[in-house]
Design a protein around this motif. Structure first.
Motif, mmCIF file in Angstrom:
data_model
loop_
_atom_site.group_PDB
_atom_site.id
_atom_site.type_symbol
_atom_site.label_atom_id
_atom_site.label_comp_id
_atom_site.label_asym_id
_atom_site.label_seq_id
_atom_site.Cartn_x
_atom_site.Cartn_y
_atom_site.Cartn_z
ATOM 1 N N ILE A 34 1.045 -1.114 -0.016
ATOM 2 C CA ILE A 34 -0.079 0.160 0.038
ATOM 3 C C ILE A 34 0.768 1.234 -0.111
ATOM 4 C CG2 ILE A 34 -1.679 1.175 1.431
ATOM 5 C CD1 ILE A 34 -2.754 -1.243 2.372
ATOM 6 N N ARG A 46 -1.078 7.016 8.482
ATOM 7 C CA ARG A 46 -1.873 5.859 7.740
ATOM 8 C C ARG A 46 -1.304 5.776 6.369
ATOM 9 N NH1 ARG A 46 -5.326 7.775 11.425
ATOM 10 N NH2 ARG A 46 -6.595 6.023 12.801
ATOM 11 N N ILE A 48 -3.151 4.487 3.902
ATOM 12 C CA ILE A 48 -4.103 4.575 3.215
ATOM 13 C C ILE A 48 -5.392 5.379 3.953
ATOM 14 C CG2 ILE A 48 -4.849 2.199 3.828
ATOM 15 C CD1 ILE A 48 -5.647 2.257 0.695
ATOM 16 N N HIS A 49 -6.205 6.023 3.436
ATOM 17 C CA HIS A 49 -7.331 6.806 4.329
ATOM 18 C C HIS A 49 -6.533 7.601 5.294
ATOM 19 C CE1 HIS A 49 -10.964 4.496 3.400
ATOM 20 N NE2 HIS A 49 -10.161 3.449 3.143
ATOM 21 N N ARG A 84 -14.218 8.038 12.940
ATOM 22 C CA ARG A 84 -13.209 8.607 12.130
ATOM 23 C C ARG A 84 -13.596 8.529 10.686
ATOM 24 N NH1 ARG A 84 -8.679 7.491 9.163
ATOM 25 N NH2 ARG A 84 -7.039 9.557 8.926
ATOM 26 N N ILE A 118 -15.396 -0.925 10.535
ATOM 27 C CA ILE A 118 -14.904 -0.129 9.747
ATOM 28 C C ILE A 118 -15.686 -0.473 8.367
ATOM 29 C CG2 ILE A 118 -12.783 0.297 8.513
ATOM 30 C CD1 ILE A 118 -11.157 -0.995 10.842
ATOM 31 N N ALA A 119 -15.958 0.678 7.623
ATOM 32 C CA ALA A 119 -16.770 0.758 6.593
ATOM 33 C C ALA A 119 -16.252 1.753 5.537
ATOM 34 C CB ALA A 119 -18.225 1.127 6.894
ATOM 35 N N MET A 120 -16.706 1.617 4.309
ATOM 36 C CA MET A 120 -16.166 2.339 3.337
ATOM 37 C C MET A 120 -17.235 2.778 2.167
ATOM 38 S SD MET A 120 -13.720 0.429 0.549
ATOM 39 C CE MET A 120 -14.087 -1.543 0.098
ATOM 40 N N PHE A 125 -15.243 -5.350 -2.370
ATOM 41 C CA PHE A 125 -13.744 -5.167 -2.344
ATOM 42 C C PHE A 125 -13.273 -5.376 -4.088
ATOM 43 C CE2 PHE A 125 -9.469 -5.758 -0.514
ATOM 44 C CZ PHE A 125 -9.194 -4.307 -0.592
ATOM 45 N N PHE A 317 -8.010 1.481 14.535
ATOM 46 C CA PHE A 317 -9.197 0.660 14.374
ATOM 47 C C PHE A 317 -8.761 -0.586 13.956
ATOM 48 C CE2 PHE A 317 -10.854 4.756 14.100
ATOM 49 C CZ PHE A 317 -12.002 5.107 14.892
ATOM 50 N N ARG A 337 -6.675 -8.553 7.193
ATOM 51 C CA ARG A 337 -6.710 -7.237 7.811
ATOM 52 C C ARG A 337 -6.385 -7.071 9.267
ATOM 53 N NH1 ARG A 337 -12.128 -4.775 6.400
ATOM 54 N NH2 ARG A 337 -11.320 -2.524 7.052
ATOM 55 N N TYR A 341 -3.727 -4.326 9.943
ATOM 56 C CA TYR A 341 -3.899 -3.084 10.747
ATOM 57 C C TYR A 341 -2.918 -2.677 11.747
ATOM 58 C CZ TYR A 341 -7.924 -2.035 7.759
ATOM 59 O OH TYR A 341 -8.752 -2.102 6.590
ATOM 60 N N SER A 344 0.496 -1.729 10.607
ATOM 61 C CA SER A 344 0.310 -0.484 10.076
ATOM 62 C C SER A 344 0.414 0.514 11.590
ATOM 63 C CB SER A 344 -0.734 -0.266 9.266
ATOM 64 O OG SER A 344 -1.017 1.349 9.145
ATOM 65 N N ARG A 348 3.232 3.294 12.304
ATOM 66 C CA ARG A 348 3.051 4.843 12.447
ATOM 67 C C ARG A 348 2.920 5.375 13.813
ATOM 68 N NH1 ARG A 348 -2.497 5.753 13.465
ATOM 69 N NH2 ARG A 348 -4.000 4.081 13.221
#
Ligand code: HEM
Length: 360
Positions: A34, A46, A48-49, A84, A118-120, A125, A317, A337, A341, A344, A348
């Protein structure tokens, strides 16, 4: 205390993991793939996002929710939440007006812990496995953008290929061409790629619908287990900006700040119940539109969080932060994931969740 969302299996042990000769990509490989898609990625953020805003509010379950799921937040009492909202891009530069997926990550603060959803804005996908994810993100590496000529667009249409969207003013590089090539060769990616290519920009983070995409298994008070998919529907309705106007780079955070000063914003949590034959382990396949859908409750957002460093930057998250009553399905992307996550978050320097998690 263990800060990794719980599960007994790792990606390599998972029953649905691919059995090809090459090993499955690690969580670190997934995160690095990513990062490689966004040349301006800023360490400490992050991958991404990246651009997001933290908001506060509460969730109230509907009367029927508890008869479908025994999880604490569906019990009926008011549950505080942290949300968020984010732009999908991994660029640290705010481009609110660009054609981009948006994210909505919600933490329900419970008596003894927390659970995340967590949603988008896509309802499916791009890929089904971690190997496909690496191939897809590799295809999506940014290249210099050229506006396709009218002749090229005509040729694309004659060949039944969707033409590339025009680049946004000032955009010099994009992964669109690669994702379209990938989709042309991999039909499973087509729905999400074509939706993402034309998704536009919402007038507000509170005027978009967000999908948690994967299947989860919920258990009711009698022990009956059901496969379900969750989505947030904005009570104010879905509305995008006018695509014929030049995009504005920076309006979404000011908009939600002003909106919530005037009036709370509400979302309904919808739960669709899967039936035999539906895709439970494949997030690229939507379920038939006529599946039973239950309103599980109402989210009320009351204000933008004062401490954005905590509520938007450091918070982390994880779709595996689950509680008794909700389990993950065997979807290999959902499984991957969990560790990606966490990897990640560590890279960070995000805040570790102080709770142990009970998704087994
Ligand atoms: C193998 C597939 C995927 C990988 C490897 C992946 C990876 C990541 C990573 C590394 C982050 C940043 C996490 C952090 O630093 O806290 C992230 C954030 C995010 N992802 Fe994914 N993701 C995947 C699939 C999905 C799917 C299917 C959805 C749809 C719901 C999704 C929605 C989001 C959202 C909304 C965020 C922002 C969360 C926040 O505000 O903290 N991702 N993803």
């Amino acid at each position: 205390m263990d800060d990794t969302p719980s599960a007994q299996t790792s990606a390599a042990q998972h029953p649905t993991a691919q059995n090809n000769a090459a090993p499955d990509p690690s969580a670190s490989d997934l995160v690095q793939a990513i990062i490689d898609d966004f040349p301006d990625h800023k360490p400490g953020t992050r991958p991404i996002h990246t651009i997001g805003v933290g908001v506060e509010g509460y969730f109230e379950a509907s009367d029927v929710a508890r008869s479908y799921c025994r999880a604490e937040h569906f019990g009926g009492q008011r549950v505080p939440v942290s949300v968020r909202f984010s732009n999908g891009s991994g660029s640290p530069v705010q481009h609110d007006g660009w054609n981009d997926v948006r994210g909505m990550a919600t933490r329900f603060h419970l008596q003894n812990g927390a659970t995340d959803l967590i949603a988008m804005t896509l309802n499916g996908f791009f890929v089904r496995t971690t190997k496909e994810f690496i191939a897809f993100t590799t295809a999506a590496r940014q290249r210099p953008v050229r506006k396709a000529s009218p002749w090229q667009k005509l040729l694309d249409m004659l060949q039944l290929k969707p033409p590339l969207p025009d680049p946004h003013p000032g955009q010099t590089a994009s992964g669109d061409a690669g994702t379209l090539e990938y989709a042309n060769a991999h039909p499973v990616a087509q729905l999400a790629v074509f939706q993402a290519g034309s998704i536009g920009a919402p007038v507000s983070y509170c005027r978009a619908a967000y999908h948690a995409v994967h299947t989860f298994i919920v258990t009711d008070p009698d022990g009956v287990r059901r496969p379900v998919r969750f989505a947030w529907k904005p009570v104010a309705g879905v509305r995008n900006t006018d695509p014929t106007l030049p995009p504005v780079d920076n309006y979404l955070q000011a908009e939600i700040r002003e909106r919530l000063k005037q009036w709370p914003a509400r979302f309904l949590l919808m739960m669709t119940i899967g039936e035999s034959g539906d895709a439970f382990d494949d997030p690229t396949v939507p379920w038939p539109a006529h599946r039973v859908r239950v309103v599980m409750g109402t989210l009320t957002l009351t204000k933008v969080a004062e401490d954005q460093a905590a509520a938007a930057e450091h918070i982390s998250f994880n779709p595996w932060r689950l509680v008794d009553g909700i389990e993950p399905s065997n979807d290999p992307i959902l499984l991957a994931r969990r560790d990606a996550y966490e990897e990640s978050r560590k890279r960070r320097g995000g805040t570790a969740c102080p709770f142990s998690h009970g998704a087994q």
